[in-house]
Design a protein around this motif. Structure first.
Motif, mmCIF file in Angstrom:
data_model
loop_
_atom_site.group_PDB
_atom_site.id
_atom_site.type_symbol
_atom_site.label_atom_id
_atom_site.label_comp_id
_atom_site.label_asym_id
_atom_site.label_seq_id
_atom_site.Cartn_x
_atom_site.Cartn_y
_atom_site.Cartn_z
ATOM 1 N N LEU A 1 45.026 43.382 43.189
ATOM 2 C CA LEU A 1 45.729 42.178 43.633
ATOM 3 C C LEU A 1 46.207 41.344 42.445
ATOM 4 O O LEU A 1 47.341 40.846 42.433
ATOM 5 C CB LEU A 1 44.815 41.345 44.530
ATOM 6 C CG LEU A 1 44.420 41.974 45.877
ATOM 7 C CD1 LEU A 1 43.417 41.088 46.594
ATOM 8 C CD2 LEU A 1 45.643 42.222 46.738
ATOM 9 N N LEU A 2 45.345 41.195 41.442
ATOM 10 C CA LEU A 2 45.690 40.363 40.291
ATOM 11 C C LEU A 2 46.819 40.973 39.467
ATOM 12 O O LEU A 2 47.808 40.296 39.145
ATOM 13 C CB LEU A 2 44.450 40.156 39.429
ATOM 14 C CG LEU A 2 44.563 39.147 38.277
ATOM 15 C CD1 LEU A 2 44.725 37.745 38.830
ATOM 16 C CD2 LEU A 2 43.331 39.226 37.388
ATOM 17 N N GLN A 3 46.695 42.256 39.143
ATOM 18 C CA GLN A 3 47.723 42.890 38.308
ATOM 19 C C GLN A 3 49.050 43.029 39.057
ATOM 20 O O GLN A 3 50.122 42.895 38.441
ATOM 21 C CB GLN A 3 47.229 44.272 37.851
ATOM 22 C CG GLN A 3 45.934 44.269 37.068
ATOM 23 C CD GLN A 3 46.042 43.576 35.717
ATOM 24 O OE1 GLN A 3 47.060 42.997 35.378
ATOM 25 N NE2 GLN A 3 44.975 43.644 34.947
ATOM 26 N N ASN A 4 48.997 43.270 40.370
ATOM 27 C CA ASN A 4 50.236 43.371 41.132
ATOM 28 C C ASN A 4 50.966 42.023 41.153
ATOM 29 O O ASN A 4 52.206 41.971 41.089
ATOM 30 C CB ASN A 4 49.936 43.839 42.551
ATOM 31 C CG ASN A 4 51.196 44.035 43.366
ATOM 32 O OD1 ASN A 4 52.047 44.859 43.051
ATOM 33 N ND2 ASN A 4 51.339 43.253 44.435
ATOM 34 N N HIS A 5 50.199 40.931 41.231
ATOM 35 C CA HIS A 5 50.834 39.602 41.199
ATOM 36 C C HIS A 5 51.534 39.362 39.868
ATOM 37 O O HIS A 5 52.694 38.911 39.845
ATOM 38 C CB HIS A 5 49.771 38.533 41.445
ATOM 39 C CG HIS A 5 50.252 37.147 41.166
ATOM 40 N ND1 HIS A 5 51.045 36.438 42.046
ATOM 41 C CD2 HIS A 5 50.071 36.333 40.076
ATOM 42 C CE1 HIS A 5 51.324 35.257 41.521
ATOM 43 N NE2 HIS A 5 50.748 35.158 40.334
ATOM 44 N N PHE A 6 50.865 39.644 38.767
ATOM 45 C CA PHE A 6 51.469 39.388 37.457
ATOM 46 C C PHE A 6 52.614 40.347 37.165
ATOM 47 O O PHE A 6 53.608 39.951 36.543
ATOM 48 C CB PHE A 6 50.393 39.475 36.372
ATOM 49 C CG PHE A 6 49.620 38.203 36.196
ATOM 50 C CD1 PHE A 6 50.108 37.175 35.415
ATOM 51 C CD2 PHE A 6 48.409 38.021 36.825
ATOM 52 C CE1 PHE A 6 49.409 35.988 35.254
ATOM 53 C CE2 PHE A 6 47.687 36.852 36.673
ATOM 54 C CZ PHE A 6 48.191 35.822 35.894
ATOM 55 N N LEU A 7 52.499 41.600 37.606
ATOM 56 C CA LEU A 7 53.612 42.527 37.395
ATOM 57 C C LEU A 7 54.835 42.123 38.213
ATOM 58 O O LEU A 7 55.974 42.322 37.774
ATOM 59 C CB LEU A 7 53.179 43.947 37.770
ATOM 60 C CG LEU A 7 52.250 44.664 36.783
ATOM 61 C CD1 LEU A 7 51.780 45.991 37.360
ATOM 62 C CD2 LEU A 7 52.937 44.897 35.443
ATOM 63 N N SER A 8 54.626 41.561 39.408
ATOM 64 C CA SER A 8 55.751 41.170 40.258
ATOM 65 C C SER A 8 56.414 39.887 39.769
ATOM 66 O O SER A 8 57.644 39.764 39.845
ATOM 67 C CB SER A 8 55.268 40.985 41.701
ATOM 68 O OG SER A 8 54.689 42.177 42.202
ATOM 69 N N HIS A 9 55.628 38.924 39.290
ATOM 70 C CA HIS A 9 56.181 37.623 38.917
ATOM 71 C C HIS A 9 56.442 37.470 37.427
ATOM 72 O O HIS A 9 57.301 36.669 37.036
ATOM 73 C CB HIS A 9 55.234 36.506 39.371
ATOM 74 C CG HIS A 9 55.133 36.368 40.854
ATOM 75 N ND1 HIS A 9 54.362 37.222 41.629
ATOM 76 C CD2 HIS A 9 55.709 35.492 41.723
ATOM 77 C CE1 HIS A 9 54.462 36.870 42.900
ATOM 78 N NE2 HIS A 9 55.267 35.834 42.984
ATOM 79 N N CYS A 10 55.698 38.206 36.595
ATOM 80 C CA CYS A 10 55.818 38.008 35.145
ATOM 81 C C CYS A 10 56.179 39.281 34.394
ATOM 82 O O CYS A 10 56.317 39.231 33.156
ATOM 83 C CB CYS A 10 54.499 37.454 34.573
ATOM 84 S SG CYS A 10 53.885 35.993 35.427
ATOM 85 N N SER A 11 56.295 40.408 35.084
ATOM 86 C CA SER A 11 56.590 41.699 34.438
ATOM 87 C C SER A 11 55.572 42.020 33.344
ATOM 88 O O SER A 11 55.926 42.545 32.285
ATOM 89 C CB SER A 11 58.005 41.709 33.852
ATOM 90 O OG SER A 11 58.958 41.565 34.870
ATOM 91 N N ALA A 12 54.319 41.698 33.600
ATOM 92 C CA ALA A 12 53.264 41.945 32.622
ATOM 93 C C ALA A 12 51.932 41.970 33.349
ATOM 94 O O ALA A 12 51.814 41.518 34.498
ATOM 95 C CB ALA A 12 53.244 40.864 31.543
#
Length: 361
Positions: free
Chosen positions: A68-79
């Protein structure tokens, strides 16, 4: 050589990060898991009935949180979380200049799987390898099928595979330092991405994307559920990022304190207290104490009985985590299946079994 490593001390306008930034963000993410694991362990030892399940299923629960955490950052911050913490972003691989935010669909899901599944599988393999080494010292050896033998052989080959992987990572880092490779980690190469620094336009795009996020009140039930999950993940990500900005030093201290080089000090200061024995095991009945030298009547001598089978102990074995004594076969089978003491509920592993040698034997 100086020209090849010039990007290590380049100006702020250079969007390629230095090796020090990359290694720092990797060490940050590696420090979160041990700190959280220790917190769950302390809760499980203080209240096994309530927090025993999160401790036994820690790897799976951490995997869900990480997804959940990494998917959020990959979707919103590309990282990833740690990459965004150090002001980095993921861009598609290539020699051209990095673009704006946003990864292609294949790169996004490939990055998510490599970020979450690889550490999970590695932790499970290392735990299985440590458990197998401990169980090789016990005398009970059950018959194994062909698939089980192949599995044990694969686990035994893991240290060699891990050494080869570490050599690959070190070689990739050297190539990155000398400007030959665009990525410092083979996982980034497998995901077909590379890391670059965030610029002002990227920060504006992230703020604009966050401001456009609204509540789909008129959407379907699935859309509402997905929005709630995304908002929960966003709240968790923001709170974790804020707390880490204040507690990075504390996380690094925990990582050092609970490292393998410092385990003797930790065991001396954080050893479990000895639990009181149950009432039916505190003392022998009067008839048993009066007949210690002669024949013991049936039912007497309860302190010599195994708490599991309720019969006279054979091949007495004590648990170092709780101090209770059992039959070796009874406690070995129970601990291997449940990973806890049957009387006190303390987390227990097979290596905590200690054979007792009485003077009569």
């Amino acid at each position: 050589m100086a020209e090849a490593g010039a990007h290590l001390t380049s100006a702020a306008g250079n969007e390629q990060p230095s090796i020090f930034e990359l290694l720092a963000q990797e060490s940050l993410m590696e420090a979160v898991r041990p700190a959280l694991r220790h917190a769950v362990k302390v809760l499980a030892e203080s209240n096994p009935s309530r927090f025993g399940f999160p401790w036994r299923r820690f790897d799976e629960l951490y995997l869900l949180l990480d997804l959940l955490l990494q998917n959020h950052f990959l979707s919103h911050c590309s990282a990833s979380f740690s990459e965004n913490f150090y002001g980095l972003k993921r861009v598609s691989g290539g020699r051209g200049p990095p673009g704006g935010l946003g990864l292609p669909g294949t790169s996004h899901w490939r990055s998510l799987l490599l970020l979450c599944l690889v550490p999970y599988l590695r932790a499970k393999l290392e735990a299985k390898l440590a458990r197998q080494r401990d169980e090789e010292d016990f005398s009970i050896r059950l018959a194994q099928s062909r698939s089980q033998r192949l599995y044990r052989a694969a686990v035994a080959a893991y240290p060699y595979v891990s050494s080869a992987w570490q050599a690959w990572v070190f070689g990739q880092q050297l190539l990155f330092v000398f400007g030959v490779a665009r990525t410092h980690n083979p996982l980034l190469w497998l995901a077909r991405v590379r890391l670059a620094r965030l610029n002002i336009q990227d920060i504006r795009d992230m703020e604009l994307k966050s401001s456009k996020t609204g509540n789909p009140a008129e959407g379907s039930l699935v859309q509402r559920a997905w929005w709630l999950m995304s908002q929960a993940a966003r709240g968790t990500a923001v709170s974790l990022s804020t707390s880490l900005s204040l507690g990075v030093f504390f996380l690094q201290f925990l990582e050092w304190w609970y490292s393998s080089d410092n385990q003797s000090t930790v065991k001396a200061l954080t050893s479990l207290p000895a639990p009181p024995p149950p009432l039916h095991l505190q003392q022998d009945p009067p008839s048993a104490s009066a007949n210690r030298s002669g024949d013991t009547p049936p039912g007497a001598g309860s302190s010599r009985n195994c708490p599991l089978c309720r019969r006279l102990r054979t091949n007495a074995t004590v648990l170092s985590t709780s101090g209770f004594v059992f039959c070796y076969r009874c406690i070995y089978v129970y601990v291997k299946a449940n990973r806890r003491c049957p009387v006190s509920g303390y987390p227990t592993e097979p290596q905590h079994l200690i054979k007792i040698y009485s003077p009569e034997s």
